[in-house]
Structures are given as C-alpha cells and as structure tokens.
Write a protein that holds these residues in place. Structure first.
Motif, PDB file in Angstrom:
ATOM      1  N   ARG A 109       0.837  -1.204   0.000  1.00 40.10           N
ATOM      2  CA  ARG A 109       0.000   0.000   0.000  1.00 40.10           C
ATOM      3  C   ARG A 109       0.869   1.251   0.000  1.00 40.10           C
ATOM      4  NH1 ARG A 109      -3.222   2.993  -1.907  1.00 40.10           N
ATOM      5  NH2 ARG A 109      -4.679   4.212  -0.627  1.00 40.10           N
ATOM      6  N   LEU A 110       2.010   1.201   0.693  1.00 36.63           N
ATOM      7  CA  LEU A 110       2.944   2.319   0.700  1.00 36.63           C
ATOM      8  C   LEU A 110       3.443   2.600  -0.717  1.00 36.63           C
ATOM      9  CD1 LEU A 110       4.540   4.264   2.585  1.00 36.63           C
ATOM     10  CD2 LEU A 110       6.311   2.500   2.704  1.00 36.63           C
ATOM     11  N   TYR A 111       3.730   1.534  -1.454  1.00 38.18           N
ATOM     12  CA  TYR A 111       4.162   1.696  -2.845  1.00 38.18           C
ATOM     13  C   TYR A 111       3.086   2.399  -3.662  1.00 38.18           C
ATOM     14  CZ  TYR A 111       8.693  -0.573  -3.587  1.00 38.18           C
ATOM     15  OH  TYR A 111      10.031  -0.845  -3.627  1.00 38.18           O
ATOM     16  N   GLU A 112       1.849   2.046  -3.443  1.00 38.30           N
ATOM     17  CA  GLU A 112       0.765   2.689  -4.181  1.00 38.30           C
ATOM     18  C   GLU A 112       0.735   4.190  -3.884  1.00 38.30           C
ATOM     19  OE1 GLU A 112      -2.828   0.713  -3.116  1.00 38.30           O
ATOM     20  OE2 GLU A 112      -2.246  -1.200  -4.024  1.00 38.30           O
ATOM     21  N   LEU A 113       0.881   4.552  -2.611  1.00 29.96           N
ATOM     22  CA  LEU A 113       0.856   5.962  -2.232  1.00 29.96           C
ATOM     23  C   LEU A 113       2.046   6.717  -2.799  1.00 29.96           C
ATOM     24  CD1 LEU A 113      -0.274   5.668   1.503  1.00 29.96           C
ATOM     25  CD2 LEU A 113      -1.681   6.168  -0.512  1.00 29.96           C
ATOM     26  N   HIS A 114       3.222   6.107  -2.775  1.00 31.42           N
ATOM     27  CA  HIS A 114       4.403   6.757  -3.348  1.00 31.42           C
ATOM     28  C   HIS A 114       4.262   6.893  -4.857  1.00 31.42           C
ATOM     29  CE1 HIS A 114       7.140   5.624   0.296  1.00 31.42           C
ATOM     30  NE2 HIS A 114       6.509   6.756   0.482  1.00 31.42           N
ATOM     31  N   GLY A 115       3.697   5.876  -5.505  1.00 29.69           N
ATOM     32  CA  GLY A 115       3.489   5.959  -6.942  1.00 29.69           C
ATOM     33  C   GLY A 115       2.539   7.090  -7.304  1.00 29.69           C
ATOM     34  N   GLU A 116       1.472   7.240  -6.529  1.00 29.66           N
ATOM     35  CA  GLU A 116       0.518   8.320  -6.761  1.00 29.66           C
ATOM     36  C   GLU A 116       1.176   9.681  -6.527  1.00 29.66           C
ATOM     37  OE1 GLU A 116      -2.578   7.326  -4.050  1.00 29.66           O
ATOM     38  OE2 GLU A 116      -3.217   5.555  -5.190  1.00 29.66           O
ATOM     39  N   ALA A 117       1.969   9.787  -5.475  1.00 22.79           N
ATOM     40  CA  ALA A 117       2.633  11.057  -5.172  1.00 22.79           C
ATOM     41  C   ALA A 117       3.639  11.417  -6.250  1.00 22.79           C
ATOM     42  CB  ALA A 117       3.327  10.971  -3.813  1.00 22.79           C
ATOM     43  N   ALA A 118       4.425  10.441  -6.702  1.00 20.63           N
ATOM     44  CA  ALA A 118       5.421  10.708  -7.746  1.00 20.63           C
ATOM     45  C   ALA A 118       4.745  11.139  -9.043  1.00 20.63           C
ATOM     46  CB  ALA A 118       6.271   9.463  -7.975  1.00 20.63           C
ATOM     47  N   ALA A 119       3.666  10.461  -9.408  1.00 20.29           N
ATOM     48  CA  ALA A 119       2.953  10.820 -10.635  1.00 20.29           C
ATOM     49  C   ALA A 119       2.377  12.234 -10.541  1.00 20.29           C
ATOM     50  CB  ALA A 119       1.838   9.810 -10.902  1.00 20.29           C
ATOM     51  N   ARG A 120       1.979  12.617  -9.350  1.00 21.87           N
ATOM     52  CA  ARG A 120       1.368  13.936  -9.159  1.00 21.87           C
ATOM     53  C   ARG A 120       2.410  15.054  -9.168  1.00 21.87           C
ATOM     54  NH1 ARG A 120      -0.716  12.763  -4.802  1.00 21.87           N
ATOM     55  NH2 ARG A 120       0.573  13.849  -3.266  1.00 21.87           N
ATOM     56  N   VAL A 121       3.444  14.928  -8.351  1.00 24.83           N
ATOM     57  CA  VAL A 121       4.394  16.044  -8.212  1.00 24.83           C
ATOM     58  C   VAL A 121       5.424  16.074  -9.341  1.00 24.83           C
ATOM     59  CG1 VAL A 121       4.110  16.132  -5.718  1.00 24.83           C
ATOM     60  CG2 VAL A 121       5.962  14.762  -6.674  1.00 24.83           C
ATOM     61  N   TRP A 122       5.594  14.973 -10.042  1.00 30.44           N
ATOM     62  CA  TRP A 122       6.546  14.927 -11.158  1.00 30.44           C
ATOM     63  C   TRP A 122       5.849  14.901 -12.509  1.00 30.44           C
ATOM     64  CZ3 TRP A 122      10.198  10.565  -8.946  1.00 30.44           C
ATOM     65  CH2 TRP A 122      10.985  11.113  -7.905  1.00 30.44           C
ATOM     66  N   ALA A 123       4.582  15.231 -12.555  1.00 32.48           N
ATOM     67  CA  ALA A 123       3.823  15.187 -13.806  1.00 32.48           C
ATOM     68  C   ALA A 123       4.470  16.080 -14.862  1.00 32.48           C
ATOM     69  CB  ALA A 123       2.383  15.635 -13.558  1.00 32.48           C
ATOM     70  N   GLY A 124       4.412  15.633 -16.118  1.00 30.35           N
ATOM     71  CA  GLY A 124       4.932  16.425 -17.223  1.00 30.35           C
ATOM     72  C   GLY A 124       6.399  16.229 -17.510  1.00 30.35           C
ATOM     73  N   ASN A 125       7.043  15.329 -16.800  1.00 33.05           N
ATOM     74  CA  ASN A 125       8.463  15.055 -17.012  1.00 33.05           C
ATOM     75  C   ASN A 125       8.648  13.669 -17.635  1.00 33.05           C
ATOM     76  OD1 ASN A 125      10.086  17.346 -15.551  1.00 33.05           O
ATOM     77  ND2 ASN A 125       8.398  16.846 -14.182  1.00 33.05           N
ATOM     78  N   ASP A 126       9.814  13.447 -18.219  1.00 34.86           N
ATOM     79  CA  ASP A 126      10.102  12.165 -18.867  1.00 34.86           C
ATOM     80  C   ASP A 126      10.520  11.140 -17.822  1.00 34.86           C
ATOM     81  OD1 ASP A 126      10.720  10.079 -20.553  1.00 34.86           O
ATOM     82  OD2 ASP A 126      12.624  10.954 -21.249  1.00 34.86           O
ATOM     83  N   LEU A 127       9.562  10.684 -17.051  1.00 33.62           N
ATOM     84  CA  LEU A 127       9.868   9.745 -15.974  1.00 33.62           C
ATOM     85  C   LEU A 127      10.373   8.400 -16.495  1.00 33.62           C
ATOM     86  CD1 LEU A 127       6.948  10.563 -13.516  1.00 33.62           C
ATOM     87  CD2 LEU A 127       9.251  11.546 -13.621  1.00 33.62           C
ATOM     88  N   PRO A 128       9.817   7.836 -17.577  1.00 36.80           N
ATOM     89  CA  PRO A 128      10.375   6.570 -18.087  1.00 36.80           C
ATOM     90  C   PRO A 128      11.835   6.707 -18.484  1.00 36.80           C
ATOM     91  CG  PRO A 128       8.189   6.933 -18.994  1.00 36.80           C
ATOM     92  CD  PRO A 128       8.581   8.209 -18.301  1.00 36.80           C
ATOM     93  N   GLY A 129      12.186   7.822 -19.141  1.00 38.95           N
ATOM     94  CA  GLY A 129      13.571   8.015 -19.562  1.00 38.95           C
ATOM     95  C   GLY A 129      14.508   8.186 -18.382  1.00 38.95           C
ATOM     96  N   LEU A 130      14.090   8.967 -17.397  1.00 37.93           N
ATOM     97  CA  LEU A 130      14.920   9.173 -16.210  1.00 37.93           C
ATOM     98  C   LEU A 130      15.060   7.886 -15.402  1.00 37.93           C
ATOM     99  CD1 LEU A 130      13.585  12.668 -15.074  1.00 37.93           C
ATOM    100  CD2 LEU A 130      15.797  12.171 -16.150  1.00 37.93           C
ATOM    101  N   ALA A 131      13.965   7.119 -15.303  1.00 41.63           N
ATOM    102  CA  ALA A 131      14.034   5.852 -14.573  1.00 41.63           C
ATOM    103  C   ALA A 131      14.999   4.889 -15.255  1.00 41.63           C
ATOM    104  CB  ALA A 131      12.637   5.228 -14.474  1.00 41.63           C
ATOM    105  N   ALA A 132      14.998   4.886 -16.587  1.00 37.63           N
ATOM    106  CA  ALA A 132      15.905   4.008 -17.320  1.00 37.63           C
ATOM    107  C   ALA A 132      17.365   4.407 -17.093  1.00 37.63           C
ATOM    108  CB  ALA A 132      15.574   4.034 -18.808  1.00 37.63           C
ATOM    109  N   LEU A 133      17.655   5.698 -17.118  1.00 33.61           N
ATOM    110  CA  LEU A 133      19.020   6.167 -16.881  1.00 33.61           C
ATOM    111  C   LEU A 133      19.468   5.843 -15.456  1.00 33.61           C
ATOM    112  CD1 LEU A 133      18.955   9.647 -18.670  1.00 33.61           C
ATOM    113  CD2 LEU A 133      20.088   7.559 -19.463  1.00 33.61           C
TER     114      LEU A 133
END
Length: 239
Positions: A109-133
């Motif tokens: 459940r903590l992972y779900e909350l962190h995932g929601e928070a990351a998607a919200r505060v980091w919206a509009g950025n290339d998260l797949p590309g940064l995660a890959a790097l």
C-alpha cells in the motif's frame, strides 16, 4: 565541451539533486502515509525506510547496522522489537528478519501511495527516460565489500509499477552507493562514524569528499555526456 568536466565533479553536483528529488516524493506522500499508518495500526519505521529491499530479501541485524551506520544501535534494536511486536516483521531462529504478511501488505500500500505522489508532483516530465538512466547507473554501481548497496539493490519493483515509482526507488537505492564510498573514505582515513559526523570543514574532510566523489562518479561513466546532462537536468526539474 561537456557541461561536467569529469565524473567526480558530476557525482558531487548530482548527489544533492538526487537527495532533494527523493525527499520531494516523501513530502508529497507524507499525509497519506501517516493516515495509512494510523488506519493500519502499524509503525512505518523500517518498513518505510527499507520498503524497496525487504520484499526482495531478508536482512540480519548486522545488515541493519551497515545500512544505518550513522544511527544509534539501541534505537534500531528498539525499532526491530516494535515491528516484531506488531507482527510486521518476523525473525527466524538464526536472527534473520523478514517481512511478515502484515508488513508486506503495508509496504504494498505504501508503494501505491508513493506511486501516486510521484505521478502527481513529477507530472509532465520524462519519468520513463529518467528511470531508465537511473537504472543503468544503479545496475553498474560497484558493490563495495561489506557495504549497504549490496543489501538494498536491486530494489523491489512489482509488476505494473509506474515510472515515477521506479525512479523514486532506484534513486533511493542509488544513494547507498555514495554512502558506501563515503564510508570507505573515512574509514581509510582512520575515522569512526561518530568522528566523521563531527569532523569540521578542513583539509581532511575535503580529502575524504574528493575520494568519495571519485568512487561515486564511476557508474555515471556508463552514460554518455548527453545522457549525464539529461539525467542531471531532468532530476533538477523534479525538485
């Protein structure tokens, strides 16, 4: 000409950016995590700190001492006992600590909350590309003998995890590579954990930081100059 002249300089500059990006998600999720802890009657403690490793691998108390090398051993022992009482951790006969079912449910459940928070505060950025790097750097980071990185990486990444969550936990684990490099440097200088914490600015601290950056910079060499700039500038936008 590359923006960063060498890998050691890059390691020194990107370290606080990684830390700030990591803290940003924790701050964004803090209220929801507190509500979860209250509703679950669970102490987040080690479950939150080690969310990205405990679902993948058990840890010993000696492992915890390595991960929390700057902390008070008595505090960590008390934290373990609290989790054992709550039934979120279980201890084998040999002292190995594992997530119990209740603890795993909390981490999921903590992972779900962190995932929601990351998607919200980091919206509009290339998260797949940064995660890959970040993943490439983490995969290529040398595990120093007796260090913490080998205990926390690779991180737990459940099926369906979003790119923001992947990035958040890869950065969380990657911080331990620099931490291990720093510990190796101050130990080589003959210092203890308590002594390095209290060491004032000066020649010895500068030498330790230089040695730390030299080791911490190595895995960034797996990226091209352009990729290193992309990673730095991309993480900076997440702060």
């Amino acid at each position: 000409m590359p923006k960063f002249q060498d890998l050691a300089e890059y390691a020194a500059i990107i370290a606080p950016v990684i830390g700030a990006a990591h803290v940003n998600v924790h701050a964004a999720a803090a209220r929801a995590v507190a509500d979860l802890a209250e509703a679950s009657d669970v102490t987040p403690g080690l479950l939150s700190d080690l969310r990205f490793t405990l679902p993948r691998r058990p840890l010993s108390r000696r492992d915890l001492a390595t991960i929390y090398r700057y902390g008070d051993p008595a505090d960590h022992a008390a934290g373990v006992e609290e989790h054992l009482r709550e039934g979120t951790l279980a201890e084998d006969a040999d002292g190995t600590l594992r997530l119990a079912g209740r603890g795993l449910a909390f981490v999921r459940r903590l992972y779900e909350l962190h995932g929601e928070a990351a998607a919200r505060v980091w919206a509009g950025n290339d998260l797949p590309g940064l995660a890959a790097l970040a993943g490439r750097v983490l995969d290529g980071a040398r595990r120093l003998p007796g260090g913490a990185l080998e205990l926390v990486a690779p991180p737990y990444e459940p099926d369906g995890a979003g790119p923001g969550l992947l990035l958040f936990n890869r950065l969380s684990a990657l911080r331990y590579h620099r931490a291990d490099a720093h510990a190796a440097a101050w130990r080589a200088a003959g210092l203890s954990a308590a002594e390095i914490v209290g060491l004032p600015d000066g020649r010895l601290r500068a030498e330790i930081e230089t040695e730390t950056n030299g080791v911490a910079g190595a895995p960034y060499g797996l990226l091209s100059d352009a990729e290193r700039e992309t990673l730095y500038e991309g993480l900076l936008r997440l702060v």
